[in-house]
Write a protein that holds these residues in place. Structure first.
Motif, short mmCIF file in Angstrom:
data_model
loop_
_atom_site.label_atom_id
_atom_site.label_comp_id
_atom_site.label_asym_id
_atom_site.label_seq_id
_atom_site.Cartn_x
_atom_site.Cartn_y
_atom_site.Cartn_z
N ARG A 1 0.83 -1.20 0.00
CA ARG A 1 0.00 0.00 0.00
C ARG A 1 0.87 1.26 0.00
O ARG A 1 1.73 1.45 0.86
N ASN B 1 -5.07 -3.72 -6.64
CA ASN B 1 -5.94 -4.22 -5.57
C ASN B 1 -5.27 -4.11 -4.20
O ASN B 1 -5.94 -4.08 -3.16
N ASP C 1 -3.46 -1.53 -3.42
CA ASP C 1 -3.32 -0.08 -3.19
C ASP C 1 -1.91 0.45 -3.41
O ASP C 1 -1.47 1.39 -2.74
N GLN D 1 -5.52 5.28 -13.41
CA GLN D 1 -5.22 4.31 -12.35
C GLN D 1 -3.73 4.02 -12.24
O GLN D 1 -3.26 3.58 -11.19
#
Length: 235
Positions: A21, A43, A45, A69
């Protein structure tokens, strides 16, 4: 004489839930394999940068770029692309270029995965089943990705449909418990009590549990008691 301890089975991988993340993940390539890798790290992060000439992007990777994205660098890979990378995923159809990427990553101690070249991988991507917070990965340690998919589907077919929702409720209850039992000394008791809840309550009741039920259930923590959902609502 049989040992009471687990038998060591060498040749495996250390399967971890790797937290990326907010970390920078570099993806080299823009084809189908790269697209799958991108989904995995998004997924989780991560911040994703794709290095690939625009002419080499497939539709899915192009969509990720257009949607903002991922960040796109429209050219072939350059060693300077590794400067801020915490992880590198290489998916190009060029064995020599792939080996160069791996060697550069090794020199910089950056964990890397070179698609379809198991000896040049610090880690593997398994076949993953996802249901909310529940993630189950099946790995063949690079021997047979298709077999990993087949086994993963078999495992998923045997899981209850509400497993992910039940885990969400357990996580919420666990957070509330930490507010009740705040000290480090309470740790073993918290873990033991939460284990009793998970073993005693069926998934359906865990899914049905609301905030009021949680508060009542937590009232039984100090006595290490775990009444059923029906008993809580009856009382």
């Amino acid at each position: 004489m049989a040992s009471k301890y687990p038998e060591i089975q060498g040749g495996g991988s250390l399967i971890l839930a790797w937290q990326v993340r907010g970390k920078n993940v570099l993806v080299i390539g823009g084809g189908e394999v790269a697209a799958g890798r991108i989904v995995h790290v998004l997924n989780a992060d991560a911040h994703v940068t794709v290095v690939c000439p625009r002419s080499g992007l497939n539709d899915e990777v192009a969509h990720r770029i257009a949607a903002g994205q991922v960040t796109h660098i429209d050219r072939p890979f350059a060693p300077s692309d590794l400067d801020d990378a915490a992880m590198v995923l290489c998916a190009v159809d060029d064995p020599a270029a792939s080996t160069e990427v791996y060697q550069l990553c090794q020199a910089r101690r950056i964990p890397a995965n070179i698609a379809d070249v198991p000896p040049e991988c610090d880690f593997y991507f398994g076949s993953v089943h996802r249901d909310g917070p529940l993630q189950i990965m099946v790995s063949t340690n690079g021997n047979g990705p298709k077999m990993a998919n087949i086994v993963r589907r078999k495992v998923a077919e045997g899981l209850p449909e509400n497993a992910g929702a039940a885990i969400l409720k357990v996580g919420e209850l666990r957070r509330k418990l930490r507010e009740v039992a705040t000290t480090a000394e309470e740790g073993p008791k918290r873990m033991k009590w939460m284990s009793k809840v998970c073993e005693a309550w069926p998934l359906e009741d865990l899914c049905d549990m609301d905030d009021g039920d949680m508060e009542k259930l937590l009232g039984h923590y100090q006595e290490a008691n775990v009444p059923s959902l029906a008993q809580i609502r009856a009382g």
